[in-house]
Enzyme design. Structure first.
Site, PDB file in Angstrom:
ATOM      1  N   ASP A 135      51.310  52.609 -31.549  1.00 19.13           N
ATOM      2  CA  ASP A 135      51.051  52.887 -30.070  1.00 19.13           C
ATOM      3  C   ASP A 135      49.216  53.340 -30.051  1.00 19.13           C
ATOM      4  OD1 ASP A 135      51.317  53.906 -27.399  1.00 19.13           O
ATOM      5  OD2 ASP A 135      51.936  55.896 -28.157  1.00 19.13           O
ATOM      6  N   ASN A 148      58.876  49.714 -21.388  1.00 14.21           N
ATOM      7  CA  ASN A 148      57.747  48.757 -21.117  1.00 14.21           C
ATOM      8  C   ASN A 148      57.917  47.894 -20.314  1.00 14.21           C
ATOM      9  OD1 ASN A 148      56.515  49.188 -24.507  1.00 14.21           O
ATOM     10  ND2 ASN A 148      55.756  50.554 -22.830  1.00 14.21           N
TER      11      ASN A 148
HETATM   12  C1  IPE Z   1      56.175  53.055 -27.340  1.00 13.11           C
HETATM   13  O1  IPE Z   1      55.093  53.342 -26.833  1.00 13.11           O
HETATM   14  C2  IPE Z   1      56.709  51.641 -27.176  1.00 13.11           C
HETATM   15  C3  IPE Z   1      55.903  50.721 -28.087  1.00 13.11           C
HETATM   16  C4  IPE Z   1      54.999  51.174 -29.237  1.00 13.11           C
HETATM   17  C5  IPE Z   1      56.031  49.328 -27.959  1.00 13.11           C
HETATM   18  P1  IPE Z   1      54.889  53.955 -25.183  1.00 13.11           P
HETATM   19  O2  IPE Z   1      53.424  53.903 -25.136  1.00 13.11           O
HETATM   20  O3  IPE Z   1      55.537  53.067 -24.465  1.00 13.11           O
HETATM   21  O4  IPE Z   1      55.491  55.251 -25.360  1.00 13.11           O
HETATM   22  P2  IPE Z   1      55.700  56.304 -24.269  1.00 13.11           P
HETATM   23  O5  IPE Z   1      55.770  55.869 -23.031  1.00 13.11           O
HETATM   24  O6  IPE Z   1      54.169  57.100 -24.583  1.00 13.11           O
HETATM   25  O7  IPE Z   1      56.821  57.156 -24.768  1.00 13.11           O
HETATM   26  C1  IPE Z   2      51.127  50.470 -27.435  1.00 10.02           C
HETATM   27  O1  IPE Z   2      50.265  50.864 -26.820  1.00 10.02           O
HETATM   28  C2  IPE Z   2      51.436  48.912 -27.016  1.00 10.02           C
HETATM   29  C3  IPE Z   2      52.521  48.702 -26.048  1.00 10.02           C
HETATM   30  C4  IPE Z   2      53.366  49.615 -25.452  1.00 10.02           C
HETATM   31  C5  IPE Z   2      52.946  47.540 -25.770  1.00 10.02           C
HETATM   32  P1  IPE Z   2      49.984  51.223 -25.424  1.00 10.02           P
HETATM   33  O2  IPE Z   2      49.672  50.169 -24.270  1.00 10.02           O
HETATM   34  O3  IPE Z   2      51.184  52.145 -24.870  1.00 10.02           O
HETATM   35  O4  IPE Z   2      48.701  52.200 -25.439  1.00 10.02           O
HETATM   36  P2  IPE Z   2      48.458  53.532 -24.722  1.00 10.02           P
HETATM   37  O5  IPE Z   2      49.489  54.555 -25.167  1.00 10.02           O
HETATM   38  O6  IPE Z   2      48.352  53.354 -23.242  1.00 10.02           O
HETATM   39  O7  IPE Z   2      47.008  53.907 -25.581  1.00 10.02           O
HETATM   40 MG    MG Z   3      51.468  54.210 -25.420  1.00  8.02          MG
END
Ligand code: IPE
Ligand code: IPE
Ligand code: MG
Length: 233
Positions: free
Chosen positions: A14, A62
């Protein structure tokens, strides 16, 4: 490094979006940097003697909630990884496994994912497991339905129908990016996993920092419900 190495590590990658934002770059660049990081960490985990590394690449949430362009960018990265980068992993005798409901993904991505699994060597010492359109709750529902169709639901029959069937439970789950939650990742399987959270954004999460998580893990007392040992002396 200690010899108390986890067999299976789960990695919630993340912080790609925030990494890009800090640099005034589009989110897609954050995901590209994250992909590069993941490739390095997989090689590193293999070198450390970890047998399974499960990377959370896309959650069911996602897929439902991210803009179409962002998802298309993520699929493009997957296309490149599974068509090109994966070859070096195979050359080293490592295997690929995918968990999650890939039936709804674009046709060509689906094909690349299933080909990568078919081409994977059997009994590989290292398996890189991709969680794509993965969510623990839908996984448990699917597994419970199938287990019930076949007979009694027990911990064994349920586990055997989870997407992770055949994989050991994760010993350690690492989440980068500062949030302290599982976000629907391996919720059932992580019943006794050790958790490690870091504020480091995923593209900045180096092998060195991964090693710090491993050292932290090596010092944990995994009691599984047993009493703490009596004080010495
Ligand atoms: C969790 O990250 C999913 C992945 C890393 C693929 P998110 O960024 O989607 O999680 P939330 O929404 O902050 O819980
Ligand atoms: C995690 O990075 C990767 C995926 C969920 C695909 P994010 O896209 O959630 O990154 P932040 O949380 O917005 O920084
Ligand atoms: Mg994230």
């Amino acid at each position: 490094m200690s010899d108390n190495i986890p067999r299976h590590v789960g990695l919630i990658m993340d912080g790609n979006g925030r990494w890009a934002k800090k640099r005034l770059l589009p989110r897609s660049m954050g995901h590209a940097a994250g992909m590069k990081r993941m490739i390095k960490l997989a090689a590193h985990a293999k070198e450390r003697g970890i047998n399974y590394l499960t990377v959370y690449a896309l959650s069911t949430e996602n897929l439902a909630a991210r803009p179409k362009e962002e998802l298309e960018g993520l699929f493009d990265l997957m296309r490149k990884y599974f068509a090109v980068n994966v070859k070096s992993l195979f050359k080293e005798g490592a295997a690929i496994r995918v968990i999650g409901d890939i039936s709804v993904l674009p046709q060509d991505v689906k094909k690349l994912l299933s080909d990568a699994q078919t081409k994977s060597p059997a009994n590989a010492p290292f398996t890189l497991v991709f969680a794509i359109n993965y969510g623990s709750r839908p996984e448990i529902v699917r597994a419970a339905r199938r287990a019930a169709e076949e007979g009694e639901i027990t911990e064994q029959t349920l586990s055997a129908h989870l997407d992770t069937a055949g994989l050991p439970d994760p010993d350690l789950i690492i989440r980068t990016g500062g949030e302290m939650r599982l976000s629907n990742f391996l919720v059932y399987q992580a019943a006794y996993a050790e958790l490690y959270f870091t504020k480091t954004l995923f593209p900045d999460f180096t092998s060195r920092e991964f090693d710090r998580a491993l050292s932290d893990f090596a010092g944990r007392d995994r009691r599984y419900g047993a009493a703490t040992s009596a004080p010495k002396g």
